[in-house]
Design a protein around this motif. Structure first.
Motif, PDB file in Angstrom:
ATOM      1  N   GLY A  10    -118.396 -42.893  43.227  1.00  0.00           N
ATOM      2  CA  GLY A  10    -119.117 -41.883  43.751  1.00  0.00           C
ATOM      3  C   GLY A  10    -118.360 -40.404  43.609  1.00  0.00           C
ATOM      4  N   ARG A  11    -119.004 -39.445  44.302  1.00  0.00           N
ATOM      5  CA  ARG A  11    -118.431 -38.011  44.148  1.00  0.00           C
ATOM      6  C   ARG A  11    -118.563 -37.523  45.405  1.00  0.00           C
ATOM      7  NH1 ARG A  11    -116.114 -35.490  40.266  1.00  0.00           N
ATOM      8  NH2 ARG A  11    -116.839 -37.296  38.834  1.00  0.00           N
ATOM      9  N   VAL A  12    -117.555 -36.776  46.211  1.00  0.00           N
ATOM     10  CA  VAL A  12    -117.771 -36.311  47.380  1.00  0.00           C
ATOM     11  C   VAL A  12    -118.476 -35.053  47.194  1.00  0.00           C
ATOM     12  CG1 VAL A  12    -116.537 -34.970  49.193  1.00  0.00           C
ATOM     13  CG2 VAL A  12    -115.464 -37.235  48.144  1.00  0.00           C
ATOM     14  N   SER A  13    -119.582 -34.790  47.754  1.00  0.00           N
ATOM     15  CA  SER A  13    -120.582 -33.633  47.400  1.00  0.00           C
ATOM     16  C   SER A  13    -120.535 -32.698  48.797  1.00  0.00           C
ATOM     17  CB  SER A  13    -121.830 -33.944  47.436  1.00  0.00           C
ATOM     18  OG  SER A  13    -122.486 -34.766  48.442  1.00  0.00           O
ATOM     19  N   ALA A  14    -119.974 -32.984  49.796  1.00  0.00           N
ATOM     20  CA  ALA A  14    -119.843 -32.237  51.074  1.00  0.00           C
ATOM     21  C   ALA A  14    -118.762 -32.757  52.055  1.00  0.00           C
ATOM     22  CB  ALA A  14    -121.088 -32.054  51.668  1.00  0.00           C
ATOM     23  N   ARG A  15    -118.248 -31.828  52.717  1.00  0.00           N
ATOM     24  CA  ARG A  15    -117.175 -32.153  53.886  1.00  0.00           C
ATOM     25  C   ARG A  15    -117.262 -31.136  54.720  1.00  0.00           C
ATOM     26  NH1 ARG A  15    -111.024 -34.070  53.456  1.00  0.00           N
ATOM     27  NH2 ARG A  15    -110.333 -33.199  55.222  1.00  0.00           N
ATOM     28  N   VAL A  16    -117.694 -31.506  56.054  1.00  0.00           N
ATOM     29  CA  VAL A  16    -117.830 -30.745  57.420  1.00  0.00           C
ATOM     30  C   VAL A  16    -116.987 -30.833  58.489  1.00  0.00           C
ATOM     31  CG1 VAL A  16    -119.378 -29.762  58.975  1.00  0.00           C
ATOM     32  CG2 VAL A  16    -120.398 -30.230  56.451  1.00  0.00           C
ATOM     33  N   GLN A  17    -116.002 -30.046  58.826  1.00  0.00           N
ATOM     34  CA  GLN A  17    -114.905 -30.527  59.897  1.00  0.00           C
ATOM     35  C   GLN A  17    -115.862 -30.588  61.097  1.00  0.00           C
ATOM     36  OE1 GLN A  17    -112.113 -31.043  57.447  1.00  0.00           O
ATOM     37  NE2 GLN A  17    -111.450 -30.760  59.653  1.00  0.00           N
ATOM     38  N   ARG A  18    -115.352 -31.521  61.884  1.00  0.00           N
ATOM     39  CA  ARG A  18    -116.014 -31.651  63.106  1.00  0.00           C
ATOM     40  C   ARG A  18    -114.698 -32.246  64.232  1.00  0.00           C
ATOM     41  NH1 ARG A  18    -121.526 -35.362  63.113  1.00  0.00           N
ATOM     42  NH2 ARG A  18    -122.832 -33.741  61.791  1.00  0.00           N
ATOM     43  N   GLY A  19    -114.269 -31.075  64.727  1.00  0.00           N
ATOM     44  CA  GLY A  19    -113.324 -31.260  65.670  1.00  0.00           C
ATOM     45  C   GLY A  19    -111.853 -31.621  64.751  1.00  0.00           C
ATOM     46  N   GLY A  20    -111.223 -32.682  65.227  1.00  0.00           N
ATOM     47  CA  GLY A  20    -110.129 -33.114  64.315  1.00  0.00           C
ATOM     48  C   GLY A  20    -110.408 -33.790  63.372  1.00  0.00           C
ATOM     49  N   GLY A  21    -111.687 -34.479  63.143  1.00  0.00           N
ATOM     50  CA  GLY A  21    -112.263 -35.043  62.164  1.00  0.00           C
ATOM     51  C   GLY A  21    -113.279 -34.464  61.093  1.00  0.00           C
ATOM     52  N   CYS A  22    -113.922 -35.121  60.291  1.00  0.00           N
ATOM     53  CA  CYS A  22    -114.988 -34.579  59.444  1.00  0.00           C
ATOM     54  C   CYS A  22    -116.064 -35.422  59.229  1.00  0.00           C
ATOM     55  CB  CYS A  22    -114.286 -33.960  58.347  1.00  0.00           C
ATOM     56  SG  CYS A  22    -113.857 -35.088  56.971  1.00  0.00           S
ATOM     57  N   ARG A  23    -117.284 -34.952  58.726  1.00  0.00           N
ATOM     58  CA  ARG A  23    -118.226 -35.646  58.165  1.00  0.00           C
ATOM     59  C   ARG A  23    -118.321 -35.366  56.617  1.00  0.00           C
ATOM     60  NH1 ARG A  23    -124.188 -36.995  60.377  1.00  0.00           N
ATOM     61  NH2 ARG A  23    -122.838 -38.177  61.689  1.00  0.00           N
ATOM     62  N   MET A  24    -118.248 -36.746  55.692  1.00  0.00           N
ATOM     63  CA  MET A  24    -118.053 -36.503  54.429  1.00  0.00           C
ATOM     64  C   MET A  24    -119.458 -37.036  53.855  1.00  0.00           C
ATOM     65  SD  MET A  24    -115.099 -37.976  52.001  1.00  0.00           S
ATOM     66  CE  MET A  24    -113.874 -36.694  52.935  1.00  0.00           C
ATOM     67  N   ARG A  25    -119.879 -36.427  52.790  1.00  0.00           N
ATOM     68  CA  ARG A  25    -121.224 -36.676  51.946  1.00  0.00           C
ATOM     69  C   ARG A  25    -120.794 -37.260  50.626  1.00  0.00           C
ATOM     70  NH1 ARG A  25    -126.701 -38.239  51.474  1.00  0.00           N
ATOM     71  NH2 ARG A  25    -127.258 -37.998  49.465  1.00  0.00           N
ATOM     72  N   ILE A  26    -121.016 -38.632  50.342  1.00  0.00           N
ATOM     73  CA  ILE A  26    -120.889 -38.978  48.933  1.00  0.00           C
ATOM     74  C   ILE A  26    -121.984 -39.334  48.015  1.00  0.00           C
ATOM     75  CG2 ILE A  26    -119.690 -40.699  47.813  1.00  0.00           C
ATOM     76  CD1 ILE A  26    -117.756 -41.202  50.519  1.00  0.00           C
ATOM     77  N   ASP A  27    -122.039 -38.952  47.120  1.00  0.00           N
ATOM     78  CA  ASP A  27    -123.019 -39.147  46.137  1.00  0.00           C
ATOM     79  C   ASP A  27    -122.666 -40.247  45.282  1.00  0.00           C
ATOM     80  OD1 ASP A  27    -124.620 -37.162  47.273  1.00  0.00           O
ATOM     81  OD2 ASP A  27    -123.972 -35.659  45.328  1.00  0.00           O
ATOM     82  N   CYS A  28    -123.942 -41.373  45.286  1.00  0.00           N
ATOM     83  CA  CYS A  28    -123.591 -42.655  44.489  1.00  0.00           C
ATOM     84  C   CYS A  28    -124.973 -43.174  44.305  1.00  0.00           C
ATOM     85  CB  CYS A  28    -122.759 -43.566  45.282  1.00  0.00           C
ATOM     86  SG  CYS A  28    -123.516 -43.932  46.835  1.00  0.00           S
ATOM     87  N   ALA A  29    -125.723 -42.285  43.599  1.00  0.00           N
ATOM     88  CA  ALA A  29    -127.043 -43.020  43.144  1.00  0.00           C
ATOM     89  C   ALA A  29    -127.259 -44.371  42.483  1.00  0.00           C
ATOM     90  CB  ALA A  29    -127.956 -41.894  42.629  1.00  0.00           C
ATOM     91  N   GLU A  30    -125.945 -44.571  41.754  1.00  0.00           N
ATOM     92  CA  GLU A  30    -126.060 -45.727  40.837  1.00  0.00           C
ATOM     93  C   GLU A  30    -126.056 -46.898  41.963  1.00  0.00           C
ATOM     94  OE1 GLU A  30    -122.794 -48.042  38.091  1.00  0.00           O
ATOM     95  OE2 GLU A  30    -122.489 -45.887  38.590  1.00  0.00           O
ATOM     96  N   LEU A  31    -125.363 -46.890  42.989  1.00  0.00           N
ATOM     97  CA  LEU A  31    -125.616 -48.059  44.003  1.00  0.00           C
ATOM     98  C   LEU A  31    -126.943 -48.121  44.629  1.00  0.00           C
ATOM     99  CD1 LEU A  31    -121.886 -47.899  45.310  1.00  0.00           C
ATOM    100  CD2 LEU A  31    -122.929 -49.365  43.465  1.00  0.00           C
ATOM    101  N   GLN A  32    -127.732 -47.293  44.564  1.00  0.00           N
ATOM    102  CA  GLN A  32    -129.077 -47.353  45.274  1.00  0.00           C
ATOM    103  C   GLN A  32    -128.857 -47.447  46.831  1.00  0.00           C
ATOM    104  OE1 GLN A  32    -130.990 -50.846  42.994  1.00  0.00           O
ATOM    105  NE2 GLN A  32    -132.241 -49.368  42.182  1.00  0.00           N
ATOM    106  N   PRO A  33    -128.171 -46.492  47.279  1.00  0.00           N
ATOM    107  CA  PRO A  33    -127.878 -46.410  48.806  1.00  0.00           C
ATOM    108  C   PRO A  33    -129.103 -46.573  49.777  1.00  0.00           C
ATOM    109  CG  PRO A  33    -127.267 -44.428  47.808  1.00  0.00           C
ATOM    110  CD  PRO A  33    -127.742 -45.211  46.683  1.00  0.00           C
ATOM    111  N   HIS A  34    -130.255 -46.164  49.490  1.00  0.00           N
ATOM    112  CA  HIS A  34    -131.223 -46.190  50.252  1.00  0.00           C
ATOM    113  C   HIS A  34    -131.768 -47.529  50.526  1.00  0.00           C
ATOM    114  CE1 HIS A  34    -132.977 -46.671  46.086  1.00  0.00           C
ATOM    115  NE2 HIS A  34    -133.910 -47.198  46.571  1.00  0.00           N
ATOM    116  N   ARG A  35    -131.179 -48.623  49.648  1.00  0.00           N
ATOM    117  CA  ARG A  35    -131.624 -50.077  50.237  1.00  0.00           C
ATOM    118  C   ARG A  35    -130.726 -50.360  51.256  1.00  0.00           C
ATOM    119  NH1 ARG A  35    -133.178 -53.091  44.395  1.00  0.00           N
ATOM    120  NH2 ARG A  35    -134.675 -51.730  43.882  1.00  0.00           N
ATOM    121  N   TRP A  36    -129.533 -49.777  51.414  1.00  0.00           N
ATOM    122  CA  TRP A  36    -128.426 -50.311  52.535  1.00  0.00           C
ATOM    123  C   TRP A  36    -129.283 -49.976  53.990  1.00  0.00           C
ATOM    124  CZ3 TRP A  36    -123.736 -47.132  50.435  1.00  0.00           C
ATOM    125  CH2 TRP A  36    -123.321 -47.692  49.128  1.00  0.00           C
ATOM    126  N   HIS A  37    -128.501 -50.126  54.858  1.00  0.00           N
ATOM    127  CA  HIS A  37    -128.910 -49.757  56.424  1.00  0.00           C
ATOM    128  C   HIS A  37    -127.628 -49.033  57.048  1.00  0.00           C
ATOM    129  CE1 HIS A  37    -131.076 -53.710  55.234  1.00  0.00           C
ATOM    130  NE2 HIS A  37    -131.898 -53.182  55.964  1.00  0.00           N
TER     131      HIS A  37
END
Length: 200
Positions: A10-37
């Motif tokens: 996959g590839r990191v497409s975004a990273r947003v700091q949240r306090g001491g942590g962060c939320r990271m966005r990962i693109d990976c269309a090949e794995l069809q993530p919309h089928r996960w939960h």
């Protein structure tokens, strides 16, 4: 639970700091993530994360300050590739070895030597983890299940074949780079059992 068999990069497409942590966005269309939960687990560079905000192109995950500090995920930036493996489902083939996605520490690339079409990587591990690494045993590096070829004190070697170099991020490593290390689960439990028997 995972197997250490990377299913895609996959590839990191975004990273947003949240306090001491962060939320990271990962693109990976090949794995069809919309089928996960939402709430499923996925190993990202060998670190077990909880998937959020699923769509056809990828997912997001929250990373705590602990995760950012103790794993290589804290060094990731937008555009960086990462090894991905969705959690093992009942009935799936166990192609590698049992992997939890709980990173034990960081291993440093000491050297890389060509060996025919393969490459021999030498890693240095923290001293307290060295006893869990055995010749012909298993280790997980950035989510990749590998067999240890040689061990020398706090260092070990693995041989990466062309396929592994191509389909995982390990082929991009240079000397001095660090990777997430998970030692063999069986070795860790055996060590604990021996320790407890010694106290009995």
């Amino acid at each position: 639970m995972f197997t250490g068999i990377v299913q895609a990069q996959g590839r990191v497409s975004a990273r947003v700091q949240r306090g001491g942590g962060c939320r990271m966005r990962i693109d990976c269309a090949e794995l069809q993530p919309h089928r996960w939960h939402e709430g499923d687990s996925v190993a990202v560079a060998g670190c077990c994360l909880t998937v959020l905000d699923l769509d056809e192109d990828g997912f997001s995950a929250d990373l705590s300050a602990e995760t950012l500090t103790r794993t290589s995920l804290g060094q990731l930036r937008e555009g960086d590739p990462v090894n991905l493996e969705p959690a093992l489902a009942a009935g799936d083939r166990l192609g590698g070895h049992l992997v939890t996605g709980h990173v034990d520490g960081l291993a440093e690339v000491v050297s890389i030597q060509p060996s025919g079409e393969s490459r021999i990587f030498r890693f240095r591990v923290p001293g307290d983890l060295a006893r869990f690494v055995a010749e012909k045993g298993s280790v997980t590096l950035d989510g990749v299940s590998l067999t240890v070829n040689a061990v020398d004190d706090d260092a070990f070697e693995v041989n990466l074949i062309p396929h592994t170099l191509k389909v995982t991020t390990l082929g991009r490593l240079d000397a001095g780079a660090v990777v997430n290390l998970e030692v063999d689960l069986v070795a860790r439990y055996l060590d604990r059992l021996v320790e407890m028997r010694g106290k009995a």
